[in-house]
Scaffold this active site. Structure first.
Site, PDB file in Angstrom:
ATOM      1  N   LYS A 192       7.327  23.797  14.198  1.00 15.94           N
ATOM      2  CA  LYS A 192       8.357  24.355  15.085  1.00 15.94           C
ATOM      3  C   LYS A 192       7.944  25.742  15.562  1.00 15.94           C
ATOM      4  CE  LYS A 192      12.113  26.771  14.314  1.00 15.94           C
ATOM      5  NZ  LYS A 192      12.060  27.699  15.461  1.00 15.94           N
ATOM      6  N   GLU A 267       4.268  33.589   4.630  1.00 15.13           N
ATOM      7  CA  GLU A 267       3.626  34.847   5.038  1.00 15.13           C
ATOM      8  C   GLU A 267       4.717  35.649   5.717  1.00 15.13           C
ATOM      9  OE1 GLU A 267       2.496  37.534   7.191  1.00 15.13           O
ATOM     10  OE2 GLU A 267       1.344  36.093   8.409  1.00 15.13           O
ATOM     11  N   CYS A 301       2.189  41.496  11.525  1.00 19.77           N
ATOM     12  CA  CYS A 301       2.726  41.598  10.166  1.00 19.77           C
ATOM     13  C   CYS A 301       1.910  42.557   9.318  1.00 19.77           C
ATOM     14  CB  CYS A 301       2.817  40.224   9.523  1.00 19.77           C
ATOM     15  SG  CYS A 301       1.340  39.285   9.731  1.00 19.77           S
ATOM     16  N   GLU A 402      10.255  47.462   7.588  1.00 21.29           N
ATOM     17  CA  GLU A 402       9.365  46.954   8.635  1.00 21.29           C
ATOM     18  C   GLU A 402      10.060  47.122   9.986  1.00 21.29           C
ATOM     19  OE1 GLU A 402       6.505  43.216   9.005  1.00 21.29           O
ATOM     20  OE2 GLU A 402       8.592  42.612   9.173  1.00 21.29           O
TER      21      GLU A 402
HETATM   22  O1  TXE Z   1      12.192  36.390  12.387  1.00 18.18           O
HETATM   23  P1  TXE Z   1      12.530  35.033  11.647  1.00 18.18           P
HETATM   24  P2  TXE Z   1      12.833  37.066  13.689  1.00 18.18           P
HETATM   25  C1  TXE Z   1       9.778  40.196  11.113  1.00 18.18           C
HETATM   26  C2  TXE Z   1       9.818  41.418  12.008  1.00 18.18           C
HETATM   27  C3  TXE Z   1      10.899  41.084  12.967  1.00 18.18           C
HETATM   28  C4  TXE Z   1      11.875  40.377  12.060  1.00 18.18           C
HETATM   29  C5  TXE Z   1      12.885  39.483  12.718  1.00 18.18           C
HETATM   30  O2  TXE Z   1      10.170  42.550  11.265  1.00 18.18           O
HETATM   31  O3  TXE Z   1      11.462  42.215  13.574  1.00 18.18           O
HETATM   32  O4  TXE Z   1      11.056  39.604  11.208  1.00 18.18           O
HETATM   33  O5  TXE Z   1      12.244  38.530  13.565  1.00 18.18           O
HETATM   34  C6  TXE Z   1      12.557  30.530  12.171  1.00 18.18           C
HETATM   35  N1  TXE Z   1      15.556  28.319   8.629  1.00 18.18           N
HETATM   36  N2  TXE Z   1       8.772  39.235  11.531  1.00 18.18           N
HETATM   37  O6  TXE Z   1      14.305  37.082  13.599  1.00 18.18           O
HETATM   38  O7  TXE Z   1      13.992  34.797  11.610  1.00 18.18           O
HETATM   39  C7  TXE Z   1      12.624  31.020  13.601  1.00 18.18           C
HETATM   40  O8  TXE Z   1      13.168  30.026  14.450  1.00 18.18           O
HETATM   41  C8  TXE Z   1      14.339  27.958   9.063  1.00 18.18           C
HETATM   42  C9  TXE Z   1       7.520  39.313  10.864  1.00 18.18           C
HETATM   43  O9  TXE Z   1      12.282  36.436  14.890  1.00 18.18           O
HETATM   44  O10 TXE Z   1      11.830  35.074  10.342  1.00 18.18           O
HETATM   45  C10 TXE Z   1      11.161  31.322  13.878  1.00 18.18           C
HETATM   46  O11 TXE Z   1      10.483  30.113  14.183  1.00 18.18           O
HETATM   47  N3  TXE Z   1      13.665  28.636  10.014  1.00 18.18           N
HETATM   48  C11 TXE Z   1       6.634  38.216  11.202  1.00 18.18           C
HETATM   49  C12 TXE Z   1      10.667  31.853  12.519  1.00 18.18           C
HETATM   50  O12 TXE Z   1      11.591  31.374  11.565  1.00 18.18           O
HETATM   51  C13 TXE Z   1      14.237  29.746  10.508  1.00 18.18           C
HETATM   52  C14 TXE Z   1       6.720  37.547  12.487  1.00 18.18           C
HETATM   53  C15 TXE Z   1      10.597  33.377  12.416  1.00 18.18           C
HETATM   54  O13 TXE Z   1      11.878  33.907  12.591  1.00 18.18           O
HETATM   55  C16 TXE Z   1      15.501  30.187  10.076  1.00 18.18           C
HETATM   56  C17 TXE Z   1       8.059  37.533  13.029  1.00 18.18           C
HETATM   57  C18 TXE Z   1      16.170  29.418   9.088  1.00 18.18           C
HETATM   58  N4  TXE Z   1      17.371  29.769   8.597  1.00 18.18           N
HETATM   59  C19 TXE Z   1       9.008  38.379  12.562  1.00 18.18           C
HETATM   60  N5  TXE Z   1      15.823  31.314  10.741  1.00 18.18           N
HETATM   61  C20 TXE Z   1       5.292  38.138  10.574  1.00 18.18           C
HETATM   62  N6  TXE Z   1       5.227  38.012   9.243  1.00 18.18           N
HETATM   63  O14 TXE Z   1       4.298  38.139  11.264  1.00 18.18           O
HETATM   64  C21 TXE Z   1      14.787  31.582  11.578  1.00 18.18           C
HETATM   65  N7  TXE Z   1      13.831  30.632  11.447  1.00 18.18           N
END
Ligand code: TXE
Length: 502
Positions: A192, A267, A301, A402
């Protein structure tokens, strides 16, 4: 030309192409059952690019059934591994053939500079598939010596159906990091994409079919995290979950995945330290530390967002860093050749970064440069002026949390011991960097930093051949490199009795 499942689009750089908008299940694009769509917004001018079908739990079920059928079907599992690798090589070549279109979509949807999307992201995507394609026929078990009465060996078997949930900061690269090892080991996948960046992966889906992967081996969904993501994480017929995203969501995914004890790799976030000792090559330390936080709009990240500088060179370092920001960080249209920094990916991320700027100001840190939105010529877009804060104390939010933007805090230290302790004073443990010309100091500090990765005299210099991942609340398991294969096989032990009789 517009159909229900494809639309012809013209990108800001003039490139016309056919954008799929369906869910990719069984090698075909289909509508979602509910008909619900997600609008993808261009972060540069805030206009809608296209709407794509969004999966709900029903669609996830369909994709999982397709993946399960493909896994059970011996034609994929029993494909000679060299041929499986061959499919991955073909895919890598197709990615290169379509590199300009893939990079165009990535830049349009995500906001990253086109030259980066083309030369770094898409190049890495092709190389990652090629690298793991080479491993497809090298996933070996072991013969274990237990003496003459038993012949014991292990088989490295695929896990089954793998659920993969990826973020928006590197849409194609995150897909490649996860698909590469999963496919090399003979698994099938339901992946996804992030709802913020749904477009490039759908274009990529066509290449999966063209490369010749059997239907159902790779299924690609767009959908909201709380609905499609949660349906994947909690699905009873998925054997493994691999996730990249926030620590908070990772924690939820872990809970959901416990329903059938899925194999799990996560990760998640980071607040990676970069230590500059007084004996460092100062010019290089400034350039790398700038790239380490300001590249990809700070949406990495492993971004080295906490810079710790030895007191005797602190003032000089801050002065040079500010000059580097001025010289290099051209903010603007990501399709312009000289742009270093495009917009943040979404309004929500843009506002999140602005919120931290306010927090830094109100907590009393010193703003050296930036500290506001940067408006492009047309007054639109989610641009942030590259931001540097100094005189930051360890309890400030901007030092601990972060931020995920072009936002760095620079702080000073007196001794090596203090530098290490402060570097480790975080719940995270993803990247880290050390700058020194003293070889023994570099290795000594590298051993003591609590992080999955340490760069010596560079930053964010990741490589698909080297393991990537975190400790503490930055994740579980490793991706990339040979290590990345471990996350996608089980070791089955076979004990052969060579004559022991009861
Ligand atoms: O992340 P989410 P978000 C960090 C970064 C950013 C913050 C929020 O600090 O500002 O996270 O970003 C899916 N069940 N990183 O809200 O929610 C979502 O659809 C299953 C660090 O975008 O973690 C997407 O595909 N899946 C980072 C993915 O999770 C769920 C990269 C990431 O979204 C879900 C991105 C749920 N309940 C953000 N809720 C890195 N480590 O590189 C969301 N998703």
């Amino acid at each position: 030309m517009t159909s229900d499942l494809f639309i012809v689009l013209k990108a800001p750089n003039g490139k016309e192409y056919k954008q799929p908008i369906g869910l990719f299940i069984n090698n075909e694009f289909v509508k979602s059952r509910s008909g619900e769509k997600i609008a993808s917004i261009n972060p540069t001018d805030e206009t809608e690019i296209a709407s794509v079908y969004a999966a709900s739990a029903d669609d996830v079920d369909l994709a999982v059934s397709a993946a399960r059928k493909a896994f059970k079907d011996r034609s994929w599992r029993d494909l000679p591994p060299t041929d499986r690798g061959g499919l991955m090589f073909k895919l890598a070549s197709l990615i290169e053939e379509h590199a300009e279109t893939l990079a165009t979509i990535e830049t349009w949807d995500n906001g990253k500079p086109y030259s980066v999307a083309l030369n770094e992201d898409v190049g890495e995507v092709a190389n990652t598939f090629r690298y793991y394609g080479g491993y497809a026929d090298k996933v070996h078990g072991q013969v274990i010596n237990t003496g003459p009465d038993k012949f014991a060996y292990t088989l490295r078997e695929p896990l089954g159906v793998c659920g993969q949930i990826i973020p928006w900061n590197y849409p194609l690269a995150m897909a490649a990091w996860k698909l590469g090892p999963a496919l090399a080991c003979g698994n099938t996948v339901v992946i996804k994409a992030a709802e913020q960046t749904p477009l490039s992966i759908l274009y990529f889906a066509q290449l999966i079919k063209e490369a010749g992967f059997p239907p159902g081996v790779v299924n690609i969904l767009n959908g909201h995290g709380k609905e499609a993501g949660a349906a994947i994480a909690s699905h009873l017929d998925i054997d493994k979950i691999a996730f990249t995203g926030s620590t908070a969501t990772g924690r939820q995914i872990m809970k959901m995945a416990s329903i059938n004890l899925k194999n799990i790799t996560l990760e998640t976030g980071g607040k990676s330290p970069l230590i500059v000792f007084a004996d460092a090559d100062l010019d290089q330390a400034v350039k790398w530390s700038h790239a380490g936080i300001m590249s990809n709009m700070g949406q990495i990240c492993t971004a080295t967002s906490r810079v710790l500088v030895e007191e005797s060179i602190y003032d000089e370092f801050v002065k040079l860093f500010k000059e580097q920001v001025k010289e290099v960080s051209k903010v603007g249209d990501p399709f312009s050749d000289d742009t270093f920094q495009g917009p943040q990916v979404t309004k929500a991320q843009f506002e999140k970064v602005l919120g931290y700027i306010e927090s830094g100001k109100s907590e009393g840190a010193t703003l050296v440069t930036g500290g506001e939105a940067h408006k492009d010529a047309n007054g639109k877009g989610f641009f942030i002026a590259p931001t540097v804060f100094t005189h930051v104390t360890d309890n400030m939010k901007i030092y601990r949390e972060e931020i995920f933007g072009p936002f760095v805090v620079i702080s000073s230290f007196k001794t090596e011991e203090e530098a290490i302790n402060r570097a480790n004073d975080t719940t995270y443990g993803l990247g880290s960097a050390v700058f020194t010309e003293n070889l023994t100091k570099a290795h000594r500090v590298a051993r003591r930093i609590e992080a999955g990765m340490v760069w010596v005299n560079s930053s964010n210099d990741s490589d698909f051949r080297i393991p990537f991942g975190g400790v503490k609340q930055s994740g579980i398991g490793r991706e990339l490199g040979e290590e990345g294969l471990r996350a996608y096989t089980n070791a089955k032990a076979v004990h052969v009795n060579m004559g022991s009789r009861l």
